[in-house]
Design a protein around this motif. Sequence first.
Motif, PDB file in Angstrom:
ATOM      1  N   ARG A 166      -2.653  29.565  -3.786  1.00 44.65           N
ATOM      2  CA  ARG A 166      -3.876  30.171  -3.271  1.00 44.65           C
ATOM      3  C   ARG A 166      -4.905  29.161  -2.750  1.00 44.65           C
ATOM      4  O   ARG A 166      -5.919  29.569  -2.200  1.00 44.65           O
ATOM      5  CB  ARG A 166      -4.514  31.034  -4.381  1.00 44.65           C
ATOM      6  N   LEU A 167      -4.646  27.892  -2.911  1.00 41.43           N
ATOM      7  CA  LEU A 167      -5.594  26.879  -2.453  1.00 41.43           C
ATOM      8  C   LEU A 167      -5.443  26.634  -0.953  1.00 41.43           C
ATOM      9  O   LEU A 167      -4.360  26.297  -0.487  1.00 41.43           O
ATOM     10  CB  LEU A 167      -5.354  25.568  -3.200  1.00 41.43           C
ATOM     11  N   PRO A 168      -6.519  26.768  -0.202  1.00 40.82           N
ATOM     12  CA  PRO A 168      -6.434  26.459   1.233  1.00 40.82           C
ATOM     13  C   PRO A 168      -6.339  24.954   1.445  1.00 40.82           C
ATOM     14  O   PRO A 168      -6.696  24.163   0.564  1.00 40.82           O
ATOM     15  CB  PRO A 168      -7.766  27.007   1.779  1.00 40.82           C
ATOM     16  N   HIS A 169      -5.870  24.565   2.602  1.00 42.17           N
ATOM     17  CA  HIS A 169      -5.787  23.137   2.911  1.00 42.17           C
ATOM     18  C   HIS A 169      -7.194  22.525   2.862  1.00 42.17           C
ATOM     19  O   HIS A 169      -8.150  23.064   3.418  1.00 42.17           O
ATOM     20  CB  HIS A 169      -5.189  22.919   4.302  1.00 42.17           C
ATOM     21  N   GLY A 170      -7.315  21.406   2.140  1.00 46.12           N
ATOM     22  CA  GLY A 170      -8.603  20.751   2.023  1.00 46.12           C
ATOM     23  C   GLY A 170      -9.574  21.468   1.108  1.00 46.12           C
ATOM     24  O   GLY A 170     -10.769  21.161   1.116  1.00 46.12           O
ATOM     25  N   GLY A 171      -9.081  22.424   0.339  1.00 49.96           N
ATOM     26  CA  GLY A 171      -9.947  23.214  -0.533  1.00 49.96           C
ATOM     27  C   GLY A 171     -10.452  22.436  -1.734  1.00 49.96           C
ATOM     28  O   GLY A 171     -10.051  21.295  -1.996  1.00 49.96           O
ATOM     29  N   HIS A 172     -11.336  23.065  -2.493  1.00 50.10           N
ATOM     30  CA  HIS A 172     -11.952  22.456  -3.667  1.00 50.10           C
ATOM     31  C   HIS A 172     -11.693  23.357  -4.869  1.00 50.10           C
ATOM     32  O   HIS A 172     -12.011  24.542  -4.847  1.00 50.10           O
ATOM     33  CB  HIS A 172     -13.457  22.271  -3.450  1.00 50.10           C
ATOM     34  N   VAL A 173     -11.111  22.785  -5.926  1.00 49.35           N
ATOM     35  CA  VAL A 173     -10.755  23.551  -7.115  1.00 49.35           C
ATOM     36  C   VAL A 173     -11.492  22.999  -8.323  1.00 49.35           C
ATOM     37  O   VAL A 173     -11.720  21.798  -8.438  1.00 49.35           O
ATOM     38  CB  VAL A 173      -9.223  23.534  -7.346  1.00 49.35           C
ATOM     39  N   LEU A 174     -11.877  23.895  -9.224  1.00 53.83           N
ATOM     40  CA  LEU A 174     -12.537  23.533 -10.479  1.00 53.83           C
ATOM     41  C   LEU A 174     -11.640  23.936 -11.642  1.00 53.83           C
ATOM     42  O   LEU A 174     -11.239  25.097 -11.756  1.00 53.83           O
ATOM     43  CB  LEU A 174     -13.885  24.251 -10.601  1.00 53.83           C
ATOM     44  N   ASP A 175     -11.329  22.972 -12.505  1.00 52.33           N
ATOM     45  CA  ASP A 175     -10.562  23.224 -13.732  1.00 52.33           C
ATOM     46  C   ASP A 175     -11.537  23.182 -14.896  1.00 52.33           C
ATOM     47  O   ASP A 175     -12.132  22.145 -15.187  1.00 52.33           O
ATOM     48  CB  ASP A 175      -9.459  22.165 -13.892  1.00 52.33           C
ATOM     49  N   MET A 176     -11.695  24.304 -15.587  1.00 47.87           N
ATOM     50  CA  MET A 176     -12.687  24.415 -16.659  1.00 47.87           C
ATOM     51  C   MET A 176     -12.024  24.284 -18.022  1.00 47.87           C
ATOM     52  O   MET A 176     -11.109  25.027 -18.349  1.00 47.87           O
ATOM     53  CB  MET A 176     -13.415  25.752 -16.559  1.00 47.87           C
ATOM     54  N   GLY A 177     -12.515  23.319 -18.828  1.00 51.80           N
ATOM     55  CA  GLY A 177     -11.910  23.057 -20.126  1.00 51.80           C
ATOM     56  C   GLY A 177     -10.620  22.291 -19.945  1.00 51.80           C
ATOM     57  O   GLY A 177      -9.575  22.691 -20.425  1.00 51.80           O
ATOM     58  N   THR A 178     -10.694  21.158 -19.273  1.00 53.32           N
ATOM     59  CA  THR A 178      -9.480  20.475 -18.795  1.00 53.32           C
ATOM     60  C   THR A 178      -8.621  19.875 -19.894  1.00 53.32           C
ATOM     61  O   THR A 178      -7.428  19.693 -19.710  1.00 53.32           O
ATOM     62  CB  THR A 178      -9.874  19.397 -17.757  1.00 53.32           C
ATOM     63  N   GLY A 179      -9.207  19.528 -21.043  1.00 54.92           N
ATOM     64  CA  GLY A 179      -8.408  18.946 -22.121  1.00 54.92           C
ATOM     65  C   GLY A 179      -7.735  17.659 -21.696  1.00 54.92           C
ATOM     66  O   GLY A 179      -8.384  16.700 -21.290  1.00 54.92           O
ATOM     67  N   SER A 180      -6.418  17.623 -21.742  1.00 54.83           N
ATOM     68  CA  SER A 180      -5.652  16.437 -21.345  1.00 54.83           C
ATOM     69  C   SER A 180      -5.687  16.196 -19.843  1.00 54.83           C
ATOM     70  O   SER A 180      -5.221  15.153 -19.372  1.00 54.83           O
ATOM     71  CB  SER A 180      -4.194  16.586 -21.785  1.00 54.83           C
ATOM     72  N   GLY A 181      -6.218  17.157 -19.100  1.00 53.18           N
ATOM     73  CA  GLY A 181      -6.236  17.049 -17.642  1.00 53.18           C
ATOM     74  C   GLY A 181      -4.971  17.550 -16.997  1.00 53.18           C
ATOM     75  O   GLY A 181      -4.778  17.398 -15.778  1.00 53.18           O
TER      76      GLY A 181
END
Length: 275
Positions: free
Chosen positions: A107-122
Amino acid sequence: MQQYSIASGATLAAVLNNPPIDAFEARILLSHALQLSRVQLITQSERCLTADEANAVSALFQRRLDGEPIAYILGEREFFGLSFHTTPAVLIPRPETELLVELALDRLPHGGHVLDMGTGSGAIAVAIAHSRPDVSVTALDVSEAALDLARRNAARHGAHVSFLRSNWFDAINAAQFDLIVSNPPYIVKNDPHLTQGDLRFEPIDALTDHADGLSALRTIVSGAPEHLKSGGWLLMEHGYDQAAAVRELLVKHGFREVQSWRDLAGIERASGGCR
């Protein structure tokens, strides 16, 4: 509990033929302790352990006998084809969470920006950044220890991720994203599973919200619309019996295309919707 010990001079074959733990786990720990491949364990089966080697293997087996997760003993766990440093400061990455990564990548568009909340180990953020170098990835966690480990994992795989200490949306300000993804604490307080198996050793605040299991999910769903671009997606992992409740939350806050997805075990493991 009686301490387990291996006699100096025991052969690899003798240790593997009568392990005190699961045979597969015994091979993993023996390989780790002796820095031997699984093939070498076979080809060198008659090799005798020195006293130091016997003590080292005994110590690892004892830790497993005491219930400590293999991932913490080894200090790493594979996720989405990548090896991640793992410590008791973070949850152990699990195969079912790979579903979130797959859904995000679709679902991520090219060049998009994503937020991972509560990343833990990443694990989620790094897997996305490693698979899609074209996207910008921001990952947050309230735990500085978790963020330190996540930074190490990002550097390990050359993944470009921006890390931020934040209690959910508190430090995000007015930033907006094409996609928000999260694997938040969702186990109900006093759930008996919290005192069983590997969960006994994992950070309790990353497992449960100390309430009904939905409070973190409510916070994420209610705050996400302000931080999602039009057409942006929110994707979340949740408990095996929480899919209907999470879908209801998403509909209540105006998301469309609300749906749930099943993991490899056939359990509705993730739900999401589009702004």
